[in-house]
Design a protein around this motif. Structure first.
Motif, PDB file in Angstrom:
ATOM      1  N   ILE A   1       0.153   5.086  -7.164  1.00  0.00           N
ATOM      2  CA  ILE A   1      -1.280   5.398  -7.121  1.00  0.00           C
ATOM      3  C   ILE A   1      -2.102   4.136  -7.326  1.00  0.00           C
ATOM      4  O   ILE A   1      -3.056   3.866  -6.593  1.00  0.00           O
ATOM      5  N   TRP A   2      -1.737   3.333  -8.329  1.00  0.00           N
ATOM      6  CA  TRP A   2      -2.492   2.102  -8.609  1.00  0.00           C
ATOM      7  C   TRP A   2      -2.355   1.076  -7.488  1.00  0.00           C
ATOM      8  O   TRP A   2      -3.312   0.371  -7.178  1.00  0.00           O
ATOM      9  N   VAL A   3      -1.197   0.997  -6.869  1.00  0.00           N
ATOM     10  CA  VAL A   3      -1.029   0.070  -5.743  1.00  0.00           C
ATOM     11  C   VAL A   3      -1.920   0.503  -4.585  1.00  0.00           C
ATOM     12  O   VAL A   3      -2.605  -0.325  -3.965  1.00  0.00           O
ATOM     13  N   ARG A   4      -1.951   1.786  -4.292  1.00  0.00           N
ATOM     14  CA  ARG A   4      -2.791   2.290  -3.203  1.00  0.00           C
ATOM     15  C   ARG A   4      -4.272   2.054  -3.494  1.00  0.00           C
ATOM     16  O   ARG A   4      -5.020   1.609  -2.625  1.00  0.00           O
ATOM     17  N   ARG A   5      -4.690   2.345  -4.711  1.00  0.00           N
ATOM     18  CA  ARG A   5      -6.089   2.102  -5.084  1.00  0.00           C
ATOM     19  C   ARG A   5      -6.410   0.615  -5.039  1.00  0.00           C
ATOM     20  O   ARG A   5      -7.502   0.223  -4.621  1.00  0.00           O
ATOM     21  N   GLY A   6      -5.475  -0.205  -5.488  1.00  0.00           N
ATOM     22  CA  GLY A   6      -5.682  -1.654  -5.447  1.00  0.00           C
ATOM     23  C   GLY A   6      -5.846  -2.160  -4.028  1.00  0.00           C
ATOM     24  O   GLY A   6      -6.716  -2.995  -3.746  1.00  0.00           O
ATOM     25  N   CYS A   7      -5.011  -1.654  -3.127  1.00  0.00           N
ATOM     26  CA  CYS A   7      -5.120  -2.056  -1.711  1.00  0.00           C
ATOM     27  C   CYS A   7      -6.462  -1.627  -1.127  1.00  0.00           C
ATOM     28  O   CYS A   7      -7.094  -2.392  -0.390  1.00  0.00           O
ATOM     29  N   ALA A   8      -6.914  -0.431  -1.456  1.00  0.00           N
ATOM     30  CA  ALA A   8      -8.210   0.033  -0.967  1.00  0.00           C
ATOM     31  C   ALA A   8      -9.334  -0.836  -1.530  1.00  0.00           C
ATOM     32  O   ALA A   8     -10.297  -1.156  -0.813  1.00  0.00           O
ATOM     33  N   THR A   9      -9.203  -1.268  -2.772  1.00  0.00           N
ATOM     34  CA  THR A   9     -10.205  -2.145  -3.381  1.00  0.00           C
ATOM     35  C   THR A   9     -10.227  -3.500  -2.690  1.00  0.00           C
ATOM     36  O   THR A   9     -11.301  -4.069  -2.433  1.00  0.00           O
TER      37      THR A   9
END
Length: 125
Positions: free
Chosen positions: A6-14
């Motif tokens: 989840i954090w990797v996906r959110r980080g990529c979106a950021t």
């Protein structure tokens, strides 16, 4: 889905959102200068567009509250209007209106739109 995923996906979106803002800033500034804004106003103009997009993005990512349809419509309108203005300013500031410069200049708002759409749909949360 794990917390790390989840954090990797959110980080990529950021990262996509940050790159989109950086890449489109100068195009929007140039667009504002050619539109008659003074240098200070032209430097601030992209922040009004991107600021609207940040506010709308936060609204889109909030949990859907039943009974507040008017507010949800306003958030969607603000987001899509911000994307449209960003896209128009970016493409208009391209060195030429050939397909390659227009694609390069127009990509940042499209990338932001797709990243936010994925987040808002729950695919990255």
């Amino acid at each position: 889905m794990t917390d790390l995923d989840i954090w990797v996906r959110r980080g990529c979106a950021t990262v996509v959102a940050a790159v989109a803002a950086y890449a489109s800033y100068e195009h929007q500034r140039e667009f504002a200068l050619h539109g008659g804004a003074d240098p200070t106003g032209a430097s601030l103009w992209p922040l009004s567009v991107d600021g609207l997009l940040v506010l709308a993005t936060v609204g889109l990512l909030m949990p859907n509250r039943q009974g507040n349809l008017r507010a949800r419509c306003a958030v969607h309108l603000a987001f899509f209007l911000g994307i449209a203005i960003s896209m128009a300013a970016n493409v208009a500031a391209a060195p030429t209106l050939a397909w390659q410069p227009a694609l390069v200049a127009g990509w940042p708002p499209v990338a932001l739109l797709l990243a936010v759409a994925l987040l808002a749909r729950g695919n990255l949360t």
